[in-house]
Design an enzyme around this catalytic site. Structure first.
Site, PDB file in Angstrom:
ATOM      1  N   PHE A  20       2.060  10.160   2.662  1.00  0.00           N
ATOM      2  CA  PHE A  20       3.341  10.402   3.294  1.00  0.00           C
ATOM      3  C   PHE A  20       4.264   9.194   3.284  1.00  0.00           C
ATOM      4  O   PHE A  20       5.279   9.197   3.963  1.00  0.00           O
ATOM      5  CB  PHE A  20       3.138  10.862   4.742  1.00  0.00           C
ATOM      6  CG  PHE A  20       2.522  12.226   4.835  1.00  0.00           C
ATOM      7  CD1 PHE A  20       2.981  13.280   4.071  1.00  0.00           C
ATOM      8  CD2 PHE A  20       1.456  12.437   5.688  1.00  0.00           C
ATOM      9  CE1 PHE A  20       2.408  14.535   4.167  1.00  0.00           C
ATOM     10  CE2 PHE A  20       0.874  13.695   5.785  1.00  0.00           C
ATOM     11  CZ  PHE A  20       1.348  14.745   5.026  1.00  0.00           C
ATOM     12  N   GLY A  48       0.816  -1.199   0.000  1.00  0.00           N
ATOM     13  CA  GLY A  48       0.000   0.000   0.000  1.00  0.00           C
ATOM     14  C   GLY A  48       0.850   1.249   0.000  1.00  0.00           C
ATOM     15  O   GLY A  48       2.054   1.210   0.255  1.00  0.00           O
ATOM     16  N   SER A  49       0.202   2.358  -0.321  1.00  0.00           N
ATOM     17  CA  SER A  49       0.910   3.632  -0.312  1.00  0.00           C
ATOM     18  C   SER A  49      -0.064   4.727   0.054  1.00  0.00           C
ATOM     19  O   SER A  49      -1.264   4.609  -0.165  1.00  0.00           O
ATOM     20  CB  SER A  49       1.553   3.911  -1.672  1.00  0.00           C
ATOM     21  OG  SER A  49       0.577   3.943  -2.690  1.00  0.00           O
ATOM     22  N   GLY A  50       0.467   5.801   0.638  1.00  0.00           N
ATOM     23  CA  GLY A  50      -0.350   6.926   1.042  1.00  0.00           C
ATOM     24  C   GLY A  50       0.332   8.230   0.748  1.00  0.00           C
ATOM     25  O   GLY A  50       1.348   8.280   0.035  1.00  0.00           O
ATOM     26  N   ASP A  80      -8.289  11.549   9.896  1.00  0.00           N
ATOM     27  CA  ASP A  80      -8.307  10.950   8.547  1.00  0.00           C
ATOM     28  C   ASP A  80      -9.006   9.594   8.585  1.00  0.00           C
ATOM     29  O   ASP A  80      -8.469   8.590   8.127  1.00  0.00           O
ATOM     30  CB  ASP A  80      -6.882  10.803   8.007  1.00  0.00           C
ATOM     31  CG  ASP A  80      -6.861  10.647   6.482  1.00  0.00           C
ATOM     32  OD1 ASP A  80      -7.879  10.973   5.849  1.00  0.00           O
ATOM     33  OD2 ASP A  80      -5.837  10.212   5.942  1.00  0.00           O
ATOM     34  N   LYS A 101       5.877   1.006   7.509  1.00  0.00           N
ATOM     35  CA  LYS A 101       5.498   2.250   6.856  1.00  0.00           C
ATOM     36  C   LYS A 101       6.744   3.106   6.679  1.00  0.00           C
ATOM     37  O   LYS A 101       7.259   3.687   7.637  1.00  0.00           O
ATOM     38  CB  LYS A 101       4.447   2.992   7.679  1.00  0.00           C
ATOM     39  CG  LYS A 101       3.976   4.290   7.057  1.00  0.00           C
ATOM     40  CD  LYS A 101       2.919   4.961   7.913  1.00  0.00           C
ATOM     41  CE  LYS A 101       2.464   6.276   7.305  1.00  0.00           C
ATOM     42  NZ  LYS A 101       1.427   6.931   8.142  1.00  0.00           N
TER      43      LYS A 101
END
Length: 1023
Positions: free
Chosen positions: A693, A689-691, A814, A712
């Site tokens: 930040f 996964g990626s976000g 969030d 992360k």
């Protein structure tokens, strides 16, 4: 030149004649070439226009629709072998979004169009050669186009399971060739037009699960070709014509249940000798069940439940003898009527294929026939809430396939037969509210699949057999209100899946075993009204999900374990009338007098609430001395520590090493090298996964122990990423909760290129994110209603903890599905605190103390007030949570393309409540419900779930908004409706009108308890 003109004309004339002749010859010998290219080109052009009308094709099924292949080889296209013209268009289950192109009408050879389970809007034009339209389960919107009635060659219309509104166009009565008319599961209103009765070739007619009303047109009952007649779950009134079986002799399945029909059930049904399903349940029929139903040799399912049949007289069940002739009978549902008399012995002569018998909620008396043991195919037997007396037949043990046995609410006496232990497939056994006596048979422990065991409200005595209390499959166990004695066996610790344990109102003695803390799924624990002694087990503090705890009216002594105050979900705590002593804890449930009772414990003292009316705890001299000594010792040690610390930092400041963020100091740090090796050099294959930040990788820190973690890795090039790392560290430093992602350690170092590197290491969640489950592309698996309910409770529990039970309080900022992760057991964990805010403990306002990051969430989930620069607040999290709840149960993101012109997800839901739930509920959720619902017929794959039934008759007003929504259990719709109301209450535009998470969690727990109670109490099998 002038002299040769006649010859020239003759030459051209002969040449033209020869060319024409050659073309005719070519047309004869080459039928697939020039002569038919024009028709083929028309089909290809029409298909390309169809593709142009598709807005999205997420699964890529139309990628083959290009010139590299002949259109007959395109996905979903079938052509005739002779003319190479399109005869079938099948794009069902393709998740296409768009409209149905009017050019479809140019496919003049088309015989079948199947667009089931897509997202089309109606935009059909006249298609004079079209003979088959199947748009089943496409979630169409708008009304049924009246001009469909001009397509006079149509043979099939399938518009089931969409969102169509308005009425049924009378023009459909012009379709004289039509045989299949499917309008089920929409939101249609009004009457069935009289013109439909003119369709003399109609054999399949379904308008079930709509809002249709009024009288059923008499002409409809005269269509002699009718085979499937489905009117379920509407508001039709009137009676069924006495001659229905004579006028409709070819009937195979009849579903008219869930309406407001009255009068008597016509005996002429027996003239339709091919009937295999007859459902007239949940109406207002009176009189007797016709004995001539025994003349239906193919009858498989007969349901007359929830009517007013019978007269509480001795001959009410005489019709059962006639059913002996129905050799294919599978399900017999006679529940909730006015039947009296005794159950005739002839019931044992019914079909050997019989799998389910329901006679609950009547006034049937006498003994339960021993001969029931002959029905060796039975899966479910429901005789609850009648007047049966005598002993439980030992012949029940012959029913080796039995899964649900419900005899509660009768007058049965004697012992529980030990032979019940032979029913090794049993998952539900309810013998409560009878006059049974003797011991609990240890053989019940042989029923390994048993999930619910209820033998409460009887006269049982003796000990609890260890083999019974240790059944790890149990979800609910109730032994309350008997005369049981002895200790609570230590085998109770084996109940790993137990949700509710009730052994109250007995004569149990001894201590409550510490192993009760091993029942990690326990939420309801009732031990009141016994003779338990000793101390309250401290292990109760490990039951993080515990919500109801009652130890009242025992002989418990000692102090109340202080760790009980850490049970943040506890809604009810009753420790009254024991011999407890010492100081009462001051946190958690002990701060709420309406939820906690401590009366009858004269030696208790202190507490933080004056309403407990407890005396202050005495301070002893020895305690004062110890306190003074402790203060002196601490002061001396502090001085020494300060000196040493000063020297340490002076020395360390000279070296200035790059260290781990001090916010996380409860696990050893890991090096960049370790993380690099654990992820194979941060290989793309380990990226999960990626976000905004950073990126998240899956890795194994210790290959010997296979310690799988999620890492992360912070993208420090992104503006604000470094602050995000610091914020997340501070937010995660002191929080501990079962529904928060657990941080293991962090890394703050240099990578192999000498660049600064930061990463957080978390527990790995094997089931991924909630986002993936809600919107997975392949659709192979979907969350059930209970799983979704548990998840919204888990997330609410996490937010409630962050807002009100951790120090300092935290605002997540969030909250969205991608930040909710699911572990092996599908327990939800809230993660990603990169935008979190810490609330000041010195003021009630939500001032940010740890971050100045401007972003306060994700578009669609962020509270509307954030757009005007309002500070982050608890109410902002509540708004995001409300949107998440609505998304979970509609299957639609708040940014869905359908939400245009000011329409929002919240408006979409609000406009549908309460009567149109079935139109907004996630189709994937409906599918999971229908998979376990009783099957209406295998022929058309229509699934039905019967409404649940209990002994209490619910008021008609309470059920009015639910009874016509769908064929689903009323309790299911009540649960979903209640959850939608919470989602709406949380997502109010004004922050002051939103619920607080404490109240959200409380209401969700009530919904959860009610729904799980229905699940574990439903005796009927699902087909």
């Amino acid at each position: 030149m002038e002299l040769h003109e006649p010859r020239l004309c003759a030459f051209w004339f002969k040449s033209l004649h020869v060319i024409t002749h050659l073309l005719l010859v070519m047309n004869f010998f080459l039928p697939t070439t020039i002569a038919r290219s024009f028709g083929n080109e028309t089909d290809r052009f029409a298909l390309l226009k169809f593709k142009e009308s598709i807005i999205t094709d997420p699964l890529g099924f139309l990628n083959t629709w290009n010139d590299s292949l002949h259109f007959c080889n395109w996905h979903g296209i079938s052509c005739g072998s002779r003319h190479q013209r399109v005869v079938a268009l099948n794009l069902s289950h393709s998740d296409l979004h768009g409209t149905i192109s009017p050019y479809t009408g140019n496919l003049s050879f088309l015989r079948s169009i199947d667009l089931e389970n897509n997202n089309f809007s109606v935009n059909l034009t006249s298609c004079p050669e079209l003979s088959h339209i199947d748009l089943w389960s496409n979630r169409l919107t708008g009304t049924i186009p009246p001009y469909l009635g001009s397509l006079v060659k149509l043979e099939l219309i399938g518009l089931e399971e969409n969102k169509l509104t308005g009425g049924i166009p009378p023009s459909l009565g012009n379709l004289s060739s039509i045989g299949f008319l499917g309008l089920e599961s929409n939101n249609l209103v009004g009457n069935v037009p009289e013109e439909i009765g003119r369709l003399s070739n109609l054999f399949f007619f379904t308008v079930g699960a709509n809002k249709l009303s009024g009288m059923i047109p008499p002409s409809l009952f005269n269509i002699s070709s009718m085979e499937s007649f489905i009117l379920t779950s509407n508001k039709f009134k009137g009676s069924i014509p006495p001659a229905i079986g004579l006028n409709m002799p070819h009937l195979i399945e009849v579903y008219v249940g869930g309406n407001e029909l009255f009068g008597q059930i016509p005996s002429s049904f027996s003239n339709a000798s091919q009937i295999n399903v007859l459902d007239v349940g949940d109406n207002n029929f009176v009189g007797q069940v016709p004995k001539c139903f025994g003349d239906l040799p193919d009858l498989q399912w007969l349901s007359v439940s929830e009517n007013y049949l019978g007269s509480f007289s001795a001959n009410d069940l005489d019709f059962i003898t006639s059913l002996v002739n129905c050799s294919k009978l599978d399900t017999l549902d006679m529940g909730s009527n006015n039947f009296g008399g005794v159950l005739p012995n002839s019931v044992a002569n019914l079909s050997t294929q019989l799998t389910a018998i329901f006679f609950e909620g009547n006034q049937i008396s006498g003994v339960i026939p021993e001969t029931l043991g002959n029905l060796n195919s039975l899966i479910a037997l429901g005789l609850e809430y009648n007047l049966f007396r005598g002993a439980i037949p030992t012949s029940i043990a012959k029913l080796q396939k039995l899964q649900a046995l419900a005899f509660q609410g009768n007058r049965l006496s004697g012992r529980i037969p030990s032979s019940i232990g032979n029913l090794t497939q049993l998952y539900l056994l309810n013998l409560s509210a009878n006059h049974l006596e003797g011991n609990i048979p240890p053989s019940i422990g042989n029923c390994q699949p048993l999930q619910k065991l209820d033998i409460s409200h009887n006269r049982l005595s003796g000990d609890i057999p260890p083999h019974v209390i240790g059944l790890s499959s149990l979800v609910s166990l109730s032994l309350s209100r008997n005369s049981l004695t002895g200790n609570l066996p230590v085998e109770v610790g084996k109940l790993k899946n137990i949700f509710s344990l009730d052994i109250s109102e007995n004569n149990f003695t001894g201590e409550i075993p510490e192993v009760i803390g091993d029942c990690m799924s326990l939420e309801l624990l009732y031990l009141q009204g016994n003779l338990f002694q000793g101390m309250i087990p401290s292990s109760l503090a490990s039951l993080k999900g515990l919500r109801y705890l009652d130890f009242s009216r025992n002989n418990l002594s000692g102090q109340i374990p202080k760790d009980i105050q850490r049970l943040t979900l506890l809604l009810y705590l009753n420790l009254s009338f024991n011999n407890l002593e010492g100081e009462v804890p001051k946190e958690g449930a002990f701060r709420n007098t309406s939820a906690t009772s401590l009366v009858g414990n004269s030696k208790l003292c202190g507490g933080d609430v004056s309403e407990f009316q407890l005396p202050a705890c005495p301070i002893r001299k020895q305690r004062i001395f110890k306190l003074k000594f402790t203060i002196s010792l601490v002061a001396g040690c502090s001085f020494v520590f300060a000196v040493l610390l000063t020297l340490y930092w002076r020395r360390k400041s000279r070296k200035k090493p790059l260290a781990v963020d001090s916010s996380i100091n409860f696990f050893p740090e890991v090096s960049y090298k370790t993380l690099h090796q654990a992820t194979g050099g941060f290989s793309p294959s380990t990226l999960i996964g990626s976000g905004s930040f950073g990126s998240v990788y899956k890795g194994i820190l210790d290959h010997r122990e296979k310690n799988v973690v999620a890492m992360k890795v912070i993208n420090l090039q992104q503006r604000g990423a470094s602050k995000s790392f610091t914020v997340e560290c501070k937010a995660l430093r002191n929080i501990r909760h079962r529904n928060l992602v657990k941080i293991l350690t962090c890394c703050s170092s240099m990578d192999y290129n000498g660049t600064e590197f930061k990463a957080l290491i978390f527990e790995y969640m094997s089931n991924g994110s909630l986002e993936e489950w809600l919107h997975r592309e392949n659709g192979s698996m979907s969350l059930t209603l209970l799983q979704r309910l548990n998840i919204v409770v888990d997330v609410a529990s996490a937010l409630c903890y962050l807002h009100d039970h951790c120090e300092p309080p935290i605002i997540h900022c969030d909250m969205k599905p991608s930040n909710v992760l699911l572990d092996d057991d599908m327990v939800a964990h809230v993660g990603d605190f990169g935008l979190a805010r810490l609330i000041s403990t010195t003021t009630e306002s939500s001032q940010t103390q740890s971050s100045t990051i401007g972003i306060k969430g994700t578009i669609g989930y962020a509270a509307p007030e954030y757009a005007s620069g309002v500070e982050a607040s608890r109410q902002g999290d509540v708004y995001s949570y409300g949107i998440l709840v609505l998304e979970m149960f509609t299957g639609r993101r708040p940014t869905d393309e359908m939400f245009i012109d000011g329409l929002k997800l919240r408006d979409f839901v609000k406009m549908a409540l309460p009567g149109r739930l079935v139109q907004i509920v996630d189709a994937a959720l409906l599918a999971t419900l229908e998979e376990t619902a009783p099957t209406a017929t295998a022929g058309n794959e229509v699934n039905y779930m019967r409404r649940g039934h209990n002994n209490e008759i619910e008021a008609e007003e309470e059920n009015r908004d639910y009874e016509n929504l769908s064929k689903m259990d009323t309790s299911v719709w009540k649960c979903i409706h209640s959850i939608f109301e919470i989602g709406l209450a949380c997502s109010e535009e004004s922050p002051k009108n939103r619920m607080c998470m404490e109240n959200v969690l409380r209401d969700l727990h009530r919904i959860q308890i009610a729904y799980i109670g229905v699940v574990i109490n439903r005796e009927r099998p699902r087909r």
